[in-house]
Scaffold this motif. Structure first.
Motif, short mmCIF file in Angstrom:
data_model
loop_
_atom_site.label_atom_id
_atom_site.label_comp_id
_atom_site.label_asym_id
_atom_site.label_seq_id
_atom_site.Cartn_x
_atom_site.Cartn_y
_atom_site.Cartn_z
N SER A 107 -0.94 1.65 -2.77
CA SER A 107 -0.11 2.82 -2.53
C SER A 107 1.13 2.82 -3.41
O SER A 107 1.63 3.89 -3.79
N SER A 108 1.62 1.65 -3.78
CA SER A 108 2.82 1.56 -4.60
C SER A 108 2.59 2.07 -6.02
O SER A 108 3.55 2.33 -6.75
N ASP A 109 1.34 2.22 -6.42
CA ASP A 109 1.02 2.73 -7.75
C ASP A 109 1.03 4.26 -7.82
O ASP A 109 0.90 4.83 -8.89
N TYR A 110 1.15 4.89 -6.68
CA TYR A 110 1.11 6.35 -6.63
C TYR A 110 2.51 6.93 -6.68
O TYR A 110 3.44 6.41 -6.06
N ASP A 111 2.63 8.04 -7.39
CA ASP A 111 3.94 8.66 -7.61
C ASP A 111 4.20 9.83 -6.66
O ASP A 111 5.35 10.09 -6.31
N TYR A 112 3.18 10.54 -6.30
CA TYR A 112 3.36 11.75 -5.49
C TYR A 112 2.43 11.70 -4.28
O TYR A 112 1.29 11.25 -4.38
N TRP A 113 2.96 12.20 -3.18
CA TRP A 113 2.22 12.19 -1.91
C TRP A 113 2.29 13.57 -1.27
O TRP A 113 3.31 14.25 -1.33
N GLY A 114 1.20 13.92 -0.65
CA GLY A 114 1.18 15.14 0.13
C GLY A 114 1.45 14.84 1.59
O GLY A 114 1.48 13.67 2.00
N HIS A 115 1.68 15.88 2.35
CA HIS A 115 1.79 15.71 3.79
C HIS A 115 0.41 15.37 4.34
O HIS A 115 -0.60 15.76 3.78
N GLY A 116 0.38 14.63 5.40
CA GLY A 116 -0.88 14.18 5.95
C GLY A 116 -1.60 15.25 6.74
O GLY A 116 -1.02 16.25 7.17
N THR A 117 -2.87 15.00 6.95
CA THR A 117 -3.69 15.85 7.81
C THR A 117 -4.39 14.93 8.80
O THR A 117 -4.95 13.90 8.42
N LEU A 118 -4.34 15.31 10.07
CA LEU A 118 -4.83 14.43 11.13
C LEU A 118 -6.33 14.58 11.32
O LEU A 118 -6.84 15.70 11.48
N VAL A 119 -7.00 13.44 11.35
CA VAL A 119 -8.43 13.39 11.67
C VAL A 119 -8.58 12.60 12.96
O VAL A 119 -8.12 11.46 13.05
N THR A 120 -9.22 13.20 13.93
CA THR A 120 -9.45 12.54 15.21
C THR A 120 -10.94 12.52 15.49
O THR A 120 -11.59 13.58 15.50
N VAL A 121 -11.48 11.32 15.69
CA VAL A 121 -12.90 11.17 15.98
C VAL A 121 -13.04 10.70 17.42
O VAL A 121 -12.59 9.61 17.77
N SER A 122 -13.66 11.51 18.24
CA SER A 122 -13.81 11.17 19.65
C SER A 122 -15.10 10.40 19.85
O SER A 122 -16.11 10.62 19.19
#
Length: 123
Positions: A107-122
């Motif tokens: 992860s330290s090699d990445y420069d830009y990040w988007g907001h997360g999206t939640l995945v829920t598996v029931s």
């Protein structure tokens, strides 16, 4: 660079989802695009990555054979097809970009990040 991830949701065990990450504001031919996830109480972990230039891919062992990362250069969009989902796949998923022509796992090699999206598996 702006990254917008979407496509998360609630799905049953064994189901599937496709996440998308739309990128804008940069020239992505020399970028690596990655997906990471963070489950409650756990550290962020690498899921998959792809290079725009050569389409090289890499996967975490935990998702290999179930998840597929792909990119559409014309749309500057990266996808994560997630099949055979398990409860342990439940997490917030993030897309990220890093200036590299090889796949990046840290992860330290990445420069830009988007907001997360939640995945829920029931179960």
């Amino acid at each position: 660079v702006l990254l917008q991830a979407y496509g998360g949701g609630l799905v049953q065990t064994g189901g599937f989802l496709r996440l998308s990450c739309a990128a804008s504001g940069g020239t992505f031919s020399r970028y690596n695009m990655g997906w990471f996830r963070q489950a409650p109480g756990k550290e962020r972990e690498f899921v998959a990555a792809i290079t725009w230039s050569g389409g090289n891919t890499d996967y975490a062992d935990s998702v290999k054979g179930r998840f597929t990362i792909s990119g559409d250069n014309a749309k500057n969009t990266v996808y994560l097809q997630m099949d055979s989902l398990k409860p342990e796949d439940t997490a917030v998923y993030y897309c990220a970009s890093g200036y590299s022509t090889v796949v990046l796992r840290r992860s330290s090699d990445y420069d830009y990040w988007g907001h997360g999206t939640l995945v829920t598996v029931s179960s």
